[in-house]
Enzyme design. Sequence first.
Site, short mmCIF file in Angstrom:
data_model
loop_
_atom_site.label_atom_id
_atom_site.label_comp_id
_atom_site.label_asym_id
_atom_site.label_seq_id
_atom_site.Cartn_x
_atom_site.Cartn_y
_atom_site.Cartn_z
N LYS A 69 85.00 48.79 39.28
CA LYS A 69 85.16 48.59 37.91
C LYS A 69 86.58 48.05 37.50
O LYS A 69 86.61 47.35 36.37
CB LYS A 69 84.75 49.93 37.18
CG LYS A 69 83.66 50.46 37.30
CD LYS A 69 83.13 51.83 36.61
CE LYS A 69 82.66 51.92 35.25
NZ LYS A 69 82.01 53.22 34.78
N ASP A 106 80.42 51.69 28.55
CA ASP A 106 80.60 53.05 28.66
C ASP A 106 80.89 53.86 27.44
O ASP A 106 80.15 54.74 26.93
CB ASP A 106 81.71 53.46 29.59
CG ASP A 106 81.06 53.15 31.12
OD1 ASP A 106 79.97 53.21 31.43
OD2 ASP A 106 81.85 52.94 32.04
N ALA A 133 91.49 62.99 31.77
CA ALA A 133 92.32 61.79 31.43
C ALA A 133 91.79 60.65 32.59
O ALA A 133 92.74 59.94 32.98
CB ALA A 133 93.70 61.96 31.32
N ALA A 136 86.63 57.80 32.87
CA ALA A 136 85.46 58.05 32.16
C ALA A 136 86.29 58.24 30.43
O ALA A 136 85.66 57.89 29.52
CB ALA A 136 84.66 59.20 32.34
N TYR A 223 75.96 65.60 33.59
CA TYR A 223 74.53 65.64 33.55
C TYR A 223 73.96 66.28 34.51
O TYR A 223 72.57 66.35 34.41
CB TYR A 223 73.89 64.53 32.91
CG TYR A 223 73.98 63.16 33.99
CD1 TYR A 223 73.30 62.99 34.92
CD2 TYR A 223 75.12 62.17 33.68
CE1 TYR A 223 73.48 61.97 35.91
CE2 TYR A 223 75.23 61.42 34.60
CZ TYR A 223 74.48 60.97 35.76
OH TYR A 223 74.48 60.22 36.67
N GLY A 244 74.70 64.87 28.62
CA GLY A 244 75.35 63.65 29.03
C GLY A 244 74.54 62.42 29.50
O GLY A 244 74.88 61.48 29.89
P1 ATR Z 1 86.20 59.29 36.10
O1 ATR Z 1 86.18 57.83 36.22
O2 ATR Z 1 84.70 59.99 36.27
O3 ATR Z 1 86.93 59.90 34.96
P2 ATR Z 1 88.44 60.24 37.79
O4 ATR Z 1 89.11 59.00 37.22
O5 ATR Z 1 88.40 60.63 39.03
O6 ATR Z 1 86.88 59.97 37.26
O7 ATR Z 1 88.88 61.39 36.83
C1 ATR Z 1 88.11 62.72 36.94
C2 ATR Z 1 88.69 63.70 36.00
O8 ATR Z 1 88.28 65.11 36.21
C3 ATR Z 1 90.24 63.85 35.83
O9 ATR Z 1 90.58 64.00 34.51
C4 ATR Z 1 90.75 64.88 36.76
O10 ATR Z 1 91.73 65.67 36.69
P3 ATR Z 1 93.32 64.78 37.35
O11 ATR Z 1 93.75 63.81 36.61
O12 ATR Z 1 94.21 66.11 37.31
O13 ATR Z 1 92.75 64.71 38.86
C5 ATR Z 1 89.44 65.93 36.53
N1 ATR Z 1 89.26 66.61 37.50
C6 ATR Z 1 88.80 66.72 38.70
N2 ATR Z 1 88.82 67.75 39.30
C7 ATR Z 1 89.27 68.74 38.76
C8 ATR Z 1 89.88 70.11 38.89
N3 ATR Z 1 89.44 70.66 39.90
N4 ATR Z 1 90.43 70.79 37.93
C9 ATR Z 1 90.86 69.92 36.81
N5 ATR Z 1 90.51 68.87 36.45
C10 ATR Z 1 89.82 67.99 37.40
#
Ligand code: ATR
Length: 277
Positions: A69, A106, A133, A136, A223, A244
Site C-alpha cells: 500500500k 479507506d 497509530a 488504518a 470485524y 467495522g
Molecule cells: P494497520 O495498518 O491495520 O493499522 P499496523 O500498522 O500494524 O496495522 O498497526 C496495528 C495497530 O495495532 C498499532 O497501533 C499497534 O500498536 P503499535 O504501534 O504499538 O504496534 C496496535 N497493536 C497491535 N498489537 C497490539 C497490542 N498487543 N497491544 C497494543 N496495541 C497493539
Amino acid sequence: MIQRPPLAGVIGSPIGHSKSPRLHNFWLKRYGIDGFYIPMEIAPEHLGKAMRMLPKFGFVGLNVTIPHKEKVLALADEVTDTARRIGAANTLVFGENGKIHADNTDGYGFMTNLRHGAPDWDPASGPAAVLGAGGASRAVIVSLLDAGVPEIRLSNRTRGRAETLAAEFGDKIKVQDWADAGDMLAGAALLVNTTSLGMVGKKPLNIVLDDLSPDTVVTDLVYTPLRTELLIEAEEIGCKTVDGLGMLEHQATPGFERWFGVKPEVDEKARAVLLGA
Ligand code: ATR
C-alpha cells in the site's frame, strides 16, 4: 469487434485472506457485468513490473493490500491528495494511456460507514478518541480531520508512532499514554478502535471504559468478530455502536465504479456475501 472483458483484482502478499474478490465478483454478477476480479499474490520485488504489465493484459485497475500500500505511491503516475496525506493507496485506476492513478478510499469507507451507522453523529460536536497509530489509523485521522472533528485524542502502545502522527497532522491531535487511554473518553463524541486488539486470535482490548458516556458513538475497525467486546460493552453502557464490516464494503465502491462504470449498492446481501452466509 468483440470487446475484452474488463479485469480488476487485488494485489498483496499473502492474498488468500482477502475478502475483496467475494464482494466485487458478487457485484459483477448482480449488475450483469462481463468482467472479472482476481486475487493476485505479488512479491515485493515484482511489484513495479506487475503494475506496468497488468494494464497491457486488460486490467482496468487494482485494489492494493499489505505489504504494497505504501510502495505503490512511488510507482504511480498520479496520486490523489488523500492518498498522499494517508501515505498509502488502496485503489489504482489504469488510464487508457497506461497511466496509473492511485487513490486511498479507506478514509471514505470509514466515514461513509460511520455516517450510515450513526446518522446522528455530528463531527463538529466534540473530540474523537482514537486507539492505535498504524496504517488504518492514518486513514481514520485524515477522514476525521476532513469531516471537521475539532480534536483527536490519540493513544498507541508505542507512543512514538502517535507522536509522529501528531507532528504530521497538527495540533488538533493530542497524544495520550497507552496506559491511560481510558482517560481520553470523558467528553468524547466518538471512540474508534483502529488496533488489531479484540480480533479473533489476538489479545483483548483492555481499555477502561468507566468514563464512556452513553452519548459517545463507538466504532471498531475489527470485524472478526462482528460484535467485538468493545462494541458489546459500549452497548451495555448505552452507546450507539457501528461495526467495522461496513468500512470494508464502502471502501470498495469507488474502485468498482471507476473500473466497471456502476456505483454498487452496499446492502444486506453484500454483507452476507462477506460474512460467508
Ligand atoms: P494497520 O495498518 O491495520 O493499522 P499496523 O500498522 O500494524 O496495522 O498497526 C496495528 C495497530 O495495532 C498499532 O497501533 C499497534 O500498536 P503499535 O504501534 O504499538 O504496534 C496496535 N497493536 C497491535 N498489537 C497490539 C497490542 N498487543 N497491544 C497494543 N496495541 C497493539
